[in-house]
Structure formats: structure tokens, C-alpha cells
Motif scaffolding. Structure first.
Motif, PDB file in Angstrom:
ATOM      1  N   ASP A  66       0.919  -1.395   0.131  1.00 31.94           N
ATOM      2  CA  ASP A  66      -0.104  -0.141  -0.022  1.00 31.94           C
ATOM      3  C   ASP A  66       0.832   1.450   0.011  1.00 31.94           C
ATOM      4  OD1 ASP A  66      -0.990   0.082   3.660  1.00 31.94           O
ATOM      5  OD2 ASP A  66       0.862  -0.204   2.417  1.00 31.94           O
ATOM      6  N   ASP A  67       2.226   1.309  -0.306  1.00 36.53           N
ATOM      7  CA  ASP A  67       3.204   2.312  -0.182  1.00 36.53           C
ATOM      8  C   ASP A  67       2.839   2.860  -1.819  1.00 36.53           C
ATOM      9  OD1 ASP A  67       5.158   4.087  -0.473  1.00 36.53           O
ATOM     10  OD2 ASP A  67       6.487   2.890   0.622  1.00 36.53           O
ATOM     11  N   PRO A  68       2.498   4.260  -1.768  1.00 35.77           N
ATOM     12  CA  PRO A  68       2.607   4.774  -3.158  1.00 35.77           C
ATOM     13  C   PRO A  68       3.715   4.532  -4.028  1.00 35.77           C
ATOM     14  CG  PRO A  68       2.627   6.520  -1.394  1.00 35.77           C
ATOM     15  CD  PRO A  68       2.486   5.092  -0.739  1.00 35.77           C
ATOM     16  N   ALA A  69       4.960   4.423  -3.246  1.00 33.15           N
ATOM     17  CA  ALA A  69       6.179   4.161  -4.049  1.00 33.15           C
ATOM     18  C   ALA A  69       6.332   2.916  -4.427  1.00 33.15           C
ATOM     19  CB  ALA A  69       7.378   4.780  -3.525  1.00 33.15           C
ATOM     20  N   THR A  90       9.407   2.655  -7.337  1.00 34.12           N
ATOM     21  CA  THR A  90       9.907   3.765  -8.036  1.00 34.12           C
ATOM     22  C   THR A  90      10.484   4.864  -7.268  1.00 34.12           C
ATOM     23  OG1 THR A  90       7.285   4.868  -7.749  1.00 34.12           O
ATOM     24  CG2 THR A  90       7.678   3.419  -9.578  1.00 34.12           C
ATOM     25  N   GLN A  91      10.286   4.703  -5.941  1.00 32.79           N
ATOM     26  CA  GLN A  91      11.157   5.635  -5.162  1.00 32.79           C
ATOM     27  C   GLN A  91      12.392   5.210  -5.095  1.00 32.79           C
ATOM     28  OE1 GLN A  91       9.346   6.814  -1.567  1.00 32.79           O
ATOM     29  NE2 GLN A  91      11.240   7.785  -0.696  1.00 32.79           N
ATOM     30  N   GLN A  92      12.359   3.758  -4.525  1.00 31.08           N
ATOM     31  CA  GLN A  92      14.014   3.316  -4.361  1.00 31.08           C
ATOM     32  C   GLN A  92      14.526   2.901  -5.754  1.00 31.08           C
ATOM     33  OE1 GLN A  92      15.523   3.798  -1.935  1.00 31.08           O
ATOM     34  NE2 GLN A  92      14.679   3.241   0.190  1.00 31.08           N
ATOM     35  N   ARG A  93      13.678   2.897  -6.705  1.00 33.31           N
ATOM     36  CA  ARG A  93      14.295   2.565  -8.090  1.00 33.31           C
ATOM     37  C   ARG A  93      14.696   1.057  -8.369  1.00 33.31           C
ATOM     38  NH1 ARG A  93      11.669   5.649 -10.685  1.00 33.31           N
ATOM     39  NH2 ARG A  93      12.800   5.395 -12.317  1.00 33.31           N
ATOM     40  N   TYR A  94      13.834   0.259  -8.113  1.00 34.96           N
ATOM     41  CA  TYR A  94      14.084  -1.211  -8.383  1.00 34.96           C
ATOM     42  C   TYR A  94      12.897  -2.048  -8.636  1.00 34.96           C
ATOM     43  CZ  TYR A  94      12.886  -2.463  -3.616  1.00 34.96           C
ATOM     44  OH  TYR A  94      12.146  -2.600  -2.557  1.00 34.96           O
ATOM     45  N   ARG A  95      13.019  -3.138  -9.257  1.00 38.17           N
ATOM     46  CA  ARG A  95      11.855  -4.077  -9.561  1.00 38.17           C
ATOM     47  C   ARG A  95      12.350  -5.401  -9.471  1.00 38.17           C
ATOM     48  NH1 ARG A  95      12.012  -6.699 -14.537  1.00 38.17           N
ATOM     49  NH2 ARG A  95       9.891  -6.866 -14.338  1.00 38.17           N
ATOM     50  N   LEU A  96      11.249  -6.179  -9.229  1.00 42.73           N
ATOM     51  CA  LEU A  96      11.588  -7.563  -9.339  1.00 42.73           C
ATOM     52  C   LEU A  96      10.142  -8.393  -9.546  1.00 42.73           C
ATOM     53  CD1 LEU A  96      12.113  -9.676  -6.015  1.00 42.73           C
ATOM     54  CD2 LEU A  96      11.484  -7.164  -6.084  1.00 42.73           C
ATOM     55  N   MET A  97      10.246  -9.791  -9.908  1.00 45.48           N
ATOM     56  CA  MET A  97       9.102 -10.665 -10.092  1.00 45.48           C
ATOM     57  C   MET A  97       8.766 -11.538  -8.996  1.00 45.48           C
ATOM     58  SD  MET A  97       7.651  -9.468 -13.089  1.00 45.48           S
ATOM     59  CE  MET A  97       6.700 -10.903 -13.640  1.00 45.48           C
ATOM     60  N   VAL A  98       7.806 -11.649  -8.206  1.00 48.68           N
ATOM     61  CA  VAL A  98       7.601 -12.512  -7.188  1.00 48.68           C
ATOM     62  C   VAL A  98       6.503 -13.145  -7.282  1.00 48.68           C
ATOM     63  CG1 VAL A  98       9.030 -10.903  -5.498  1.00 48.68           C
ATOM     64  CG2 VAL A  98       6.486 -10.511  -5.766  1.00 48.68           C
ATOM     65  N   PRO A  99       6.486 -14.440  -6.636  1.00 45.96           N
ATOM     66  CA  PRO A  99       5.274 -15.320  -6.640  1.00 45.96           C
ATOM     67  C   PRO A  99       4.084 -14.550  -6.014  1.00 45.96           C
ATOM     68  CG  PRO A  99       7.074 -16.555  -5.811  1.00 45.96           C
ATOM     69  CD  PRO A  99       7.542 -14.973  -5.739  1.00 45.96           C
ATOM     70  N   ALA A 100       2.897 -14.354  -6.641  1.00 44.38           N
ATOM     71  CA  ALA A 100       1.947 -13.695  -6.628  1.00 44.38           C
ATOM     72  C   ALA A 100       1.103 -13.919  -5.304  1.00 44.38           C
ATOM     73  CB  ALA A 100       0.810 -13.863  -7.695  1.00 44.38           C
ATOM     74  N   THR A 237      15.081 -11.863 -12.057  1.00 44.78           N
ATOM     75  CA  THR A 237      14.208 -10.539 -12.560  1.00 44.78           C
ATOM     76  C   THR A 237      14.641  -9.321 -11.703  1.00 44.78           C
ATOM     77  OG1 THR A 237      12.562 -11.111 -10.730  1.00 44.78           O
ATOM     78  CG2 THR A 237      12.302 -12.155 -12.843  1.00 44.78           C
ATOM     79  N   PHE A 238      15.432  -9.481 -10.734  1.00 42.77           N
ATOM     80  CA  PHE A 238      15.804  -8.156  -9.983  1.00 42.77           C
ATOM     81  C   PHE A 238      16.530  -7.392 -10.938  1.00 42.77           C
ATOM     82  CE2 PHE A 238      18.524  -5.830  -7.240  1.00 42.77           C
ATOM     83  CZ  PHE A 238      17.576  -5.291  -6.501  1.00 42.77           C
ATOM     84  N   ASP A 239      16.309  -6.033 -10.976  1.00 42.53           N
ATOM     85  CA  ASP A 239      17.029  -5.066 -11.728  1.00 42.53           C
ATOM     86  C   ASP A 239      16.770  -3.796 -11.043  1.00 42.53           C
ATOM     87  OD1 ASP A 239      18.703  -4.000 -13.638  1.00 42.53           O
ATOM     88  OD2 ASP A 239      17.515  -4.209 -15.310  1.00 42.53           O
ATOM     89  N   VAL A 240      17.664  -2.636 -11.472  1.00 46.26           N
ATOM     90  CA  VAL A 240      17.468  -1.284 -10.984  1.00 46.26           C
ATOM     91  C   VAL A 240      16.915  -0.410 -11.713  1.00 46.26           C
ATOM     92  CG1 VAL A 240      19.498  -1.450  -9.187  1.00 46.26           C
ATOM     93  CG2 VAL A 240      19.715  -0.662 -11.608  1.00 46.26           C
ATOM     94  N   LEU A 241      16.345   0.492 -11.607  1.00 47.47           N
ATOM     95  CA  LEU A 241      15.524   1.264 -12.444  1.00 47.47           C
ATOM     96  C   LEU A 241      16.468   2.607 -12.790  1.00 47.47           C
ATOM     97  CD1 LEU A 241      12.022   1.201 -11.303  1.00 47.47           C
ATOM     98  CD2 LEU A 241      12.659  -0.177 -13.105  1.00 47.47           C
ATOM     99  N   ALA A 242      16.183   3.168 -14.003  1.00 44.82           N
ATOM    100  CA  ALA A 242      16.781   4.384 -14.531  1.00 44.82           C
ATOM    101  C   ALA A 242      16.326   5.559 -13.691  1.00 44.82           C
ATOM    102  CB  ALA A 242      16.885   4.658 -15.950  1.00 44.82           C
TER     103      ALA A 242
END
Length: 242
Positions: A66-69, A90-100, A237-242
Motif C-alpha cells: 500500500d506504499d505509493p512508491a 519507483t522511489q527506491q528505483r528497483y523492480r523484481l518478479m515475485v510469486p503472486a 528478475t531483480f534490476d534497478v530502474l533508471a
């Protein structure tokens, strides 16, 4: 406690508690020489030493669904038996895919923690901390950092044995270099397969840590192999965002 002990502190609550207590009583400057041996420039020593002493002790930064970031879109299909969904901060600038189906938890020292509700000892966590160096290469090479990581595990009183399974380097979408390590840890808390992904991008240190508790005598069973394979997929799938 060194910053690599933070990297190797899997999400087992007892281990986090132990390292937090040590962090609260350890002077940050104590390990500057040790960090310097990893090839880290002098200007980054104070920042990384401070991170090592404080990141697990402070619990004021948790990314939740529920964090807007922190965005957790609807699940998307992925190869294999597990359905994965994208988690993007989007605040800390990273993403990954996790089991739903996994739960999103708050944990001291973790930016986010995911747990398998059917097997709480299986988890994936991410930590993010500011540093004064711009790349993981300035911190050290793949083999150097991996050796330090395993030595940090060996130095723990609870460790009975630790062995490296694999290590690799990959390049993310932004051009950041990511170091990946998989190792088997036998301790008084049980046997686990641990996966770490470490990178530095835009002067932030990112550490993904995944853990799967094995059978008492080995990590060779079919259930363990399937669980570890899933964690490899998530870590990949872990990566940082530009």
C-alpha cells in the motif's frame, strides 16, 4: 559487523536479531580497513561502514503493497508452476518478479520482504542504502566480494559450514553490473540455500537476499530443488530502474 554481513544476513528472524544487536554495539569505523581491502575508494569507506552498523537496526523504511512508491500490479503468467507478479518500487528505483501468492512483510533492515505463506522459512528480501561510490566494480570484483561474503558467514558463531555453489555477473537494463551468488549454509538453525544479488547504481547499494530451508542432511531433494529453482528465477528478475 561488515556491510557484507548485511548482505549475507538472510531473512531468518533469529539471524537478523543477532546482527541487529551486534550493529547497535559496534563502532562504524572499526571495519574501514577491511572494506578497503575490497578495493573500495577511501571516500566510500565511512558511508559503507555506517550502513553496516545501522541498516539492520533501523526499521523505519519498509516498502509495502500500500506504499505509493511500491507498486504491485496484477499477477502475470510466467513459465513454470508459480505465477509471478511484478513488484516495482519507483522511489527506491528497483523492480523484481515475485510469486503472486506470497505475503509482503515489513522487516527491520529490509526495504521489502516477501514470504511464502505455506513455508515461512522461504523468503526474498531487498535492502537499499546510499553509498558514495557509483558502481559495484568500485566495491570489488566478483570473486573478491564472493570470498568476503562467505568469510562473513564463516565468522558467525552459528555457522557449521558454508560452500559456494555458483557465482555470476550480469548486466541490467540500465547498464548496472549485478553480482549473483548462490551458496549452501549449514548452521545451528538448519541448512539453507542462500542467493544474493548485489549491485550499486546511482550511489545506492542494492542487495537482494533469498533463502530456502533445506532438509536436515542435504539440499538435494526434489522439493528443495524446485524451491531453489523458483528463487533463482525471482533473483534473475531483480534490476534497478533508471
Amino acid at each position: 559487523m561488515t556491510v557484507l554481513e548485511v548482505a549475507s544476513a538472510h531473512t531468518d528472524p533469529a539471524a537478523l536479531s543477532e546482527l541487529s544487536a551486534r550493529a547497535a554495539s559496534t563502532a562504524p569505523l572499526r571495519h574501514c580497513d577491511e572494506l578497503g581491502q575490497l578495493g573500495l575508494p577511501r571516500r566510500g569507506l565511512l558511508a559503507l561502514a555506517a550502513i553496516a552498523a545501522s541498516s539492520l537496526a533501523s526499521g523505519d523504511r519498509f516498502a509495502r503493497a500500500d506504499d505509493p512508491a511500491a507498486e504491485l500490479p496484477a499477477a502475470t503468467s510466467a513459465p513454470g508452476p508459480a505465477t509471478l507478479s511484478e513488484y516495482s518500487n519507483t522511489q527506491q528505483r528497483y523492480r523484481l518478479m515475485v510469486p503472486a501468492a506470497w505475503d509482503v512483510k515489513g522487516k527491520a533492515g529490509a526495504d521489502v520482504l516477501f514470504e511464502d505463506p505455506a513455508r515461512r522459512s522461504t523468503s526474498v528480501g531487498v535492502t537499499v542504502n546510499p553509498v558514495k561510490v557509483s558502481s559495484i566494480e568500485q566495491f570489488g570484483g566478483l570473486d573478491d566480494v564472493g570470498a568476503k561474503l562467505l568469510n562473513a558467514e564463516r565468522s558467525k558463531e552459528s555457522t557449521l559450514d558454508v560452500s559456494l555453489v555458483s557465482s555470476a555477473t550480469r548486466t541490467g537494463a540500465t547498464g548496472a553490473t549485478l553480482y549473483e551468488y548462490e551458496y549452501e549454509l549449514d548452521s545451528t538453525r538448519g541448512r539453507k540455500r542462500i542467493l544474493n544479488t548485489v549491485t550499486i547504481f546511482n550511489s545506492k547499494l542494492y542487495i537482494l537476499n533469498a533463502a530456502f530451508k533445506c532438509e536436515k542432511d542435504s539440499c538435494g531433494g526434489a522439493e528443495v530443488q524446485a524451491g531453489v529453482a523458483l528463487l533463482r528465477k525471482v533473483a534473475g528478475t531483480f534490476d534497478v530502474l533508471a
